[in-house]
Design a protein around this motif. Structure first.
Motif, PDB file in Angstrom:
ATOM      1  N   VAL A 139      -0.388 -15.336  -0.013  1.00  0.00           N
ATOM      2  CA  VAL A 139       0.488 -15.318   1.011  1.00  0.00           C
ATOM      3  C   VAL A 139       1.810 -14.658   1.167  1.00  0.00           C
ATOM      4  CG1 VAL A 139       1.794 -16.796   3.044  1.00  0.00           C
ATOM      5  CG2 VAL A 139      -0.669 -17.466   2.072  1.00  0.00           C
ATOM      6  N   VAL A 140       2.614 -14.851   0.106  1.00  0.00           N
ATOM      7  CA  VAL A 140       3.842 -14.070   0.056  1.00  0.00           C
ATOM      8  C   VAL A 140       3.696 -12.669  -0.298  1.00  0.00           C
ATOM      9  CG1 VAL A 140       5.938 -14.098  -1.426  1.00  0.00           C
ATOM     10  CG2 VAL A 140       5.238 -16.232  -0.510  1.00  0.00           C
ATOM     11  N   MET A 141       2.844 -12.437  -1.142  1.00  0.00           N
ATOM     12  CA  MET A 141       2.296 -11.161  -1.335  1.00  0.00           C
ATOM     13  C   MET A 141       2.027 -10.364  -0.108  1.00  0.00           C
ATOM     14  SD  MET A 141      -0.286  -9.226  -4.322  1.00  0.00           S
ATOM     15  CE  MET A 141      -0.401  -7.719  -4.406  1.00  0.00           C
ATOM     16  N   GLY A 142       0.961 -10.753   0.701  1.00  0.00           N
ATOM     17  CA  GLY A 142       0.543 -10.394   1.730  1.00  0.00           C
ATOM     18  C   GLY A 142       1.983 -10.038   2.880  1.00  0.00           C
ATOM     19  N   ALA A 143       2.750 -10.818   2.978  1.00  0.00           N
ATOM     20  CA  ALA A 143       4.192 -10.729   3.609  1.00  0.00           C
ATOM     21  C   ALA A 143       4.857  -9.622   2.912  1.00  0.00           C
ATOM     22  CB  ALA A 143       4.898 -12.067   3.584  1.00  0.00           C
ATOM     23  N   VAL A 144       5.130  -9.467   1.838  1.00  0.00           N
ATOM     24  CA  VAL A 144       5.796  -8.632   0.943  1.00  0.00           C
ATOM     25  C   VAL A 144       5.231  -6.967   1.365  1.00  0.00           C
ATOM     26  CG1 VAL A 144       6.541  -7.524  -1.257  1.00  0.00           C
ATOM     27  CG2 VAL A 144       7.007  -9.937  -0.670  1.00  0.00           C
ATOM     28  N   MET A 145       3.945  -7.014   1.335  1.00  0.00           N
ATOM     29  CA  MET A 145       2.965  -6.009   1.489  1.00  0.00           C
ATOM     30  C   MET A 145       3.264  -5.393   3.059  1.00  0.00           C
ATOM     31  SD  MET A 145      -0.302  -6.360  -0.637  1.00  0.00           S
ATOM     32  CE  MET A 145      -0.491  -4.664  -1.465  1.00  0.00           C
ATOM     33  N   LEU A 146       3.349  -6.302   3.892  1.00  0.00           N
ATOM     34  CA  LEU A 146       3.490  -6.070   5.266  1.00  0.00           C
ATOM     35  C   LEU A 146       4.943  -5.446   5.581  1.00  0.00           C
ATOM     36  CD1 LEU A 146       2.013  -8.939   7.243  1.00  0.00           C
ATOM     37  CD2 LEU A 146       1.328  -6.500   7.355  1.00  0.00           C
ATOM     38  N   ILE A 147       5.929  -5.953   4.736  1.00  0.00           N
ATOM     39  CA  ILE A 147       7.306  -5.377   4.819  1.00  0.00           C
ATOM     40  C   ILE A 147       7.405  -4.139   4.312  1.00  0.00           C
ATOM     41  CG2 ILE A 147       9.604  -5.984   3.871  1.00  0.00           C
ATOM     42  CD1 ILE A 147       9.008  -8.712   4.112  1.00  0.00           C
ATOM     43  N   HIS A 148       6.895  -4.028   3.156  1.00  0.00           N
ATOM     44  CA  HIS A 148       6.718  -2.476   2.692  1.00  0.00           C
ATOM     45  C   HIS A 148       6.106  -1.657   3.570  1.00  0.00           C
ATOM     46  CE1 HIS A 148       7.743  -4.340  -1.452  1.00  0.00           C
ATOM     47  NE2 HIS A 148       7.428  -3.163  -1.918  1.00  0.00           N
ATOM     48  N   ASN A 149       4.930  -1.933   4.172  1.00  0.00           N
ATOM     49  CA  ASN A 149       4.588  -0.966   5.162  1.00  0.00           C
ATOM     50  C   ASN A 149       5.532  -0.604   6.376  1.00  0.00           C
ATOM     51  OD1 ASN A 149       1.879  -0.240   4.259  1.00  0.00           O
ATOM     52  ND2 ASN A 149       1.168  -2.443   4.896  1.00  0.00           N
ATOM     53  N   TRP A 150       6.033  -1.754   6.838  1.00  0.00           N
ATOM     54  CA  TRP A 150       7.067  -1.612   7.772  1.00  0.00           C
ATOM     55  C   TRP A 150       8.151  -0.625   7.302  1.00  0.00           C
ATOM     56  CZ3 TRP A 150      12.389  -4.024   8.031  1.00  0.00           C
ATOM     57  CH2 TRP A 150      12.844  -3.746   9.530  1.00  0.00           C
ATOM     58  N   LEU A 151       8.775  -0.618   6.092  1.00  0.00           N
ATOM     59  CA  LEU A 151       9.556   0.315   5.591  1.00  0.00           C
ATOM     60  C   LEU A 151       8.976   1.839   5.067  1.00  0.00           C
ATOM     61  CD1 LEU A 151      11.356  -2.338   2.997  1.00  0.00           C
ATOM     62  CD2 LEU A 151      12.292  -1.443   5.353  1.00  0.00           C
ATOM     63  N   GLY A 152       7.847   1.780   5.303  1.00  0.00           N
ATOM     64  CA  GLY A 152       7.216   3.247   5.057  1.00  0.00           C
ATOM     65  C   GLY A 152       6.697   3.339   3.704  1.00  0.00           C
ATOM     66  N   VAL A 153       6.508   2.323   2.993  1.00  0.00           N
ATOM     67  CA  VAL A 153       5.900   2.267   1.537  1.00  0.00           C
ATOM     68  C   VAL A 153       4.537   1.692   1.760  1.00  0.00           C
ATOM     69  CG1 VAL A 153       6.216   1.719  -1.003  1.00  0.00           C
ATOM     70  CG2 VAL A 153       8.296   2.100   0.652  1.00  0.00           C
ATOM     71  N   ALA A 154       3.084   2.468   1.284  1.00  0.00           N
ATOM     72  CA  ALA A 154       2.091   1.940   1.506  1.00  0.00           C
ATOM     73  C   ALA A 154       1.745   1.398   0.191  1.00  0.00           C
ATOM     74  CB  ALA A 154       1.150   2.871   1.752  1.00  0.00           C
ATOM     75  N   PRO A 155       2.000  -0.064  -0.059  1.00  0.00           N
ATOM     76  CA  PRO A 155       1.613  -0.772  -1.140  1.00  0.00           C
ATOM     77  C   PRO A 155      -0.007  -0.583  -1.743  1.00  0.00           C
ATOM     78  CG  PRO A 155       1.847  -2.393   0.246  1.00  0.00           C
ATOM     79  CD  PRO A 155       2.172  -0.913   1.158  1.00  0.00           C
ATOM     80  N   TRP A 156      -0.853  -0.161  -0.925  1.00  0.00           N
ATOM     81  CA  TRP A 156      -2.224  -0.169  -1.181  1.00  0.00           C
ATOM     82  C   TRP A 156      -2.583   1.154  -1.562  1.00  0.00           C
ATOM     83  CZ3 TRP A 156      -4.325  -4.374  -2.683  1.00  0.00           C
ATOM     84  CH2 TRP A 156      -4.151  -5.579  -1.889  1.00  0.00           C
ATOM     85  N   GLY A 157      -1.533   2.211  -1.698  1.00  0.00           N
ATOM     86  CA  GLY A 157      -1.730   3.563  -2.159  1.00  0.00           C
ATOM     87  C   GLY A 157      -2.326   4.442  -0.951  1.00  0.00           C
TER      88      GLY A 157
END
Length: 189
Positions: A171-189
């Motif tokens: 759950v926390v990883m999902g939230a952090v990934m959403l925040i990364h996407n919001w900041l313009g960093v695509a964590p899934w590549g």
């Protein structure tokens, strides 16, 4: 880059104060905890501003100096390491079975997080930032292990705590990934 280094210096100093100068830290008592918190927060703010830059503060982003070009497959390795780092952090609070093996799960989580980010960021600012935090976590573990013998190994945790730590990590990883996407960093590549 200067702000990143200053932020790292505050982070290191605040965290290592208790280990390097225990008498000084002890004399501060409870107000010392507040000072440590302020120094850590100031360090994080400086690292973030130094990393991303901030137009409203008149600070331009760090000029990107590439040291190496990470291969694309390392994004997947990064994501697996990040899931493990989030699990370790959750396991620390829940005292799951892995805490019977890993003495410092939170610091191991920081080391895992930093290593994961070093794998996918080949620029100089990333190497300084994540390398500096990785080095801090290694030094912290060494100093703690020298100063304090390991206490008794915790009893095995119930399966509910194990499941809770895994679910919490996801759950926390999902939230952090959403925040990364919001900041313009695509964590899934």
């Amino acid at each position: 880059m200067t702000l990143i280094v200053l932020g790292l210096a505050l982070w290191w100093g605040a965290h290592l104060w208790k280990r390097v100068a225990p008498a000084s830290r002890a004399r501060m008592g409870d107000p010392g905890k507040g000072l440590v918190a302020v120094l850590v927060l100031a360090g994080v703010v400086l690292m973030v501003i130094g990393w991303r830059g901030s137009a409203w503060l008149g600070i331009e982003p760090v000029e990107t100096v590439f040291v190496w070009d990470p291969p694309r497959f390392l994004v997947h390795v990064n994501n697996l390491l990040m899931l493990f780092a989030f699990y370790l952090y959750a396991a620390s609070g829940m005292k799951t079975r892995i805490t019977r093996v890993i003495r410092h799960p939170q610091l191991t989580a920081v080391k895992t997080w930093a290593l994961a980010h070093l794998l996918v960021n080949g620029d100089l600012a990333a190497i300084v930032l994540f390398g500096g935090l990785l080095a801090w976590a290694v030094v912290e573990v060494i100093l703690i292990n020298r100063a304090e013998p390991r206490g008794p190994v915790p009893e095995p945790a119930p399966m509910g705590k194990e499941i809770g730590a895994v679910v919490g990590a996801v759950v926390v990883m999902g939230a952090v990934m959403l925040i990364h996407n919001w900041l313009g960093v695509a964590p899934w590549g």
